[in-house]
Design an enzyme around this catalytic site. Sequence first.
Site, PDB file in Angstrom:
ATOM      1  N   ASN A 179       0.835  -1.219   0.000  1.00 12.78           N
ATOM      2  CA  ASN A 179       0.000   0.000   0.000  1.00 12.78           C
ATOM      3  C   ASN A 179       0.863   1.259   0.000  1.00 12.78           C
ATOM      4  OD1 ASN A 179      -3.062  -0.444   0.134  1.00 12.78           O
ATOM      5  ND2 ASN A 179      -2.259  -2.031   1.492  1.00 12.78           N
TER       6      ASN A 179
ATOM      7  N   ILE B  82      -2.045  -0.485  17.693  1.00  6.88           N
ATOM      8  CA  ILE B  82      -3.136   0.417  18.076  1.00  6.88           C
ATOM      9  C   ILE B  82      -2.509   1.707  18.611  1.00  6.88           C
ATOM     10  CG2 ILE B  82      -5.101   0.714  19.669  1.00  6.88           C
ATOM     11  CD1 ILE B  82      -5.825  -1.518  17.839  1.00  6.88           C
TER      12      ILE B  82
ATOM     13  N   HIS C 264      -8.386  -0.597   5.628  1.00  8.38           N
ATOM     14  CA  HIS C 264      -8.764  -1.878   6.246  1.00  8.38           C
ATOM     15  C   HIS C 264      -9.287  -2.809   5.151  1.00  8.38           C
ATOM     16  CE1 HIS C 264      -9.899  -4.653   9.362  1.00  8.38           C
ATOM     17  NE2 HIS C 264     -11.040  -4.835   8.708  1.00  8.38           N
TER      18      HIS C 264
ATOM     19  N   ALA D 285      -9.038  -3.144  -4.915  1.00  8.44           N
ATOM     20  CA  ALA D 285      -9.615  -2.127  -4.028  1.00  8.44           C
ATOM     21  C   ALA D 285      -8.553  -1.281  -3.307  1.00  8.44           C
ATOM     22  CB  ALA D 285     -10.545  -2.800  -3.018  1.00  8.44           C
TER      23      ALA D 285
HETATM   24  C1  GAR Z   1      -3.203  -4.703   3.894  1.00  8.82           C
HETATM   25  O1  GAR Z   1      -4.080  -5.664   3.369  1.00  8.82           O
HETATM   26  C2  GAR Z   1      -3.965  -3.748   4.819  1.00  8.82           C
HETATM   27  O2  GAR Z   1      -5.260  -3.496   4.398  1.00  8.82           O
HETATM   28  C3  GAR Z   1      -3.963  -4.566   6.097  1.00  8.82           C
HETATM   29  O3  GAR Z   1      -2.671  -5.128   6.164  1.00  8.82           O
HETATM   30  C4  GAR Z   1      -2.180  -5.346   4.825  1.00  8.82           C
HETATM   31  C5  GAR Z   1      -0.815  -4.710   4.706  1.00  8.82           C
HETATM   32  O4  GAR Z   1      -0.215  -5.000   3.473  1.00  8.82           O
HETATM   33  N1  GAR Z   1      -4.275  -3.731   7.224  1.00  8.82           N
HETATM   34  C6  GAR Z   1      -5.020  -4.166   8.254  1.00  8.82           C
HETATM   35  O5  GAR Z   1      -5.443  -5.285   8.345  1.00  8.82           O
HETATM   36  C7  GAR Z   1      -5.291  -3.107   9.317  1.00  8.82           C
HETATM   37  N2  GAR Z   1      -6.349  -3.527  10.203  1.00  8.82           N
HETATM   38  P1  GAR Z   1       0.954  -4.108   2.881  1.00  8.82           P
HETATM   39  O6  GAR Z   1       2.036  -3.993   3.958  1.00  8.82           O
HETATM   40  O7  GAR Z   1       1.451  -4.887   1.695  1.00  8.82           O
HETATM   41  O8  GAR Z   1       0.393  -2.762   2.510  1.00  8.82           O
END
Ligand code: GAR
Length: 206
Positions: A18, A96, A113, A183
Amino acid sequence: MADCKANIAVFVSGGGTNLQALIDAEKAGIISSGSIKLVVSNIRSAYALERAANAGIRAEHVSKKLLGQEGFEAKVTELLEEEKIDLIVLAGFLCILSSDFTKRYENRIINIHPSLIPSFCGEGFYGLTVHEKALEYGVKVTGATVHFVNEIPDGGKIIAQKAVYIEEGDTPEILQKRVMEQAEWIILPQAAETVCRSIIEKRQES
Ligand code: GAR
């Protein structure tokens, strides 16, 4: 014209896809009202820190384990002030934040999320677990949500959502990838741009 942009900090804990979507969106001009100035990770080995460094962005590890909640937030606040940060984006940041911290940055922290809130969210719902729970429940549609962060985990005002269909044979890993591609990587940069634009507009009014 640098003052015309909102300064963005991105908080991460893992791979940082992300974060990469945000970096790419800034390069592509999808984020034109903000500029990523700082990336903070609570995990030293997070690949996201490397992505930040590769893009020439200041990348800092701050250990919550060593410093505790208060010490962690004090150090992070110092960094945010140094970089004059206007907006914090939580992009796979799996800690958190205290209500003191979220109150201080009211309407200045957003989070991605990987579900359609209010489904599969709140304490304990993060990463792959969210997709495991969605598949276990048998929902046919899931997705992602960007929301403001307040003292309630995943409870702040929703900014953007995008639905993703579940397909025959999905595993949590397959679903996670589809939700990211269809998404998360789209709505997070768009939402960051929307919030940055409104920060700048308010700044210009005052
Ligand atoms: C993503 O899917 C994000 O939406 C989730 O962790 C992943 C991180 O991936 N976040 C949560 O679950 C927060 N509650 P990334 O490090 O490849 O962006």
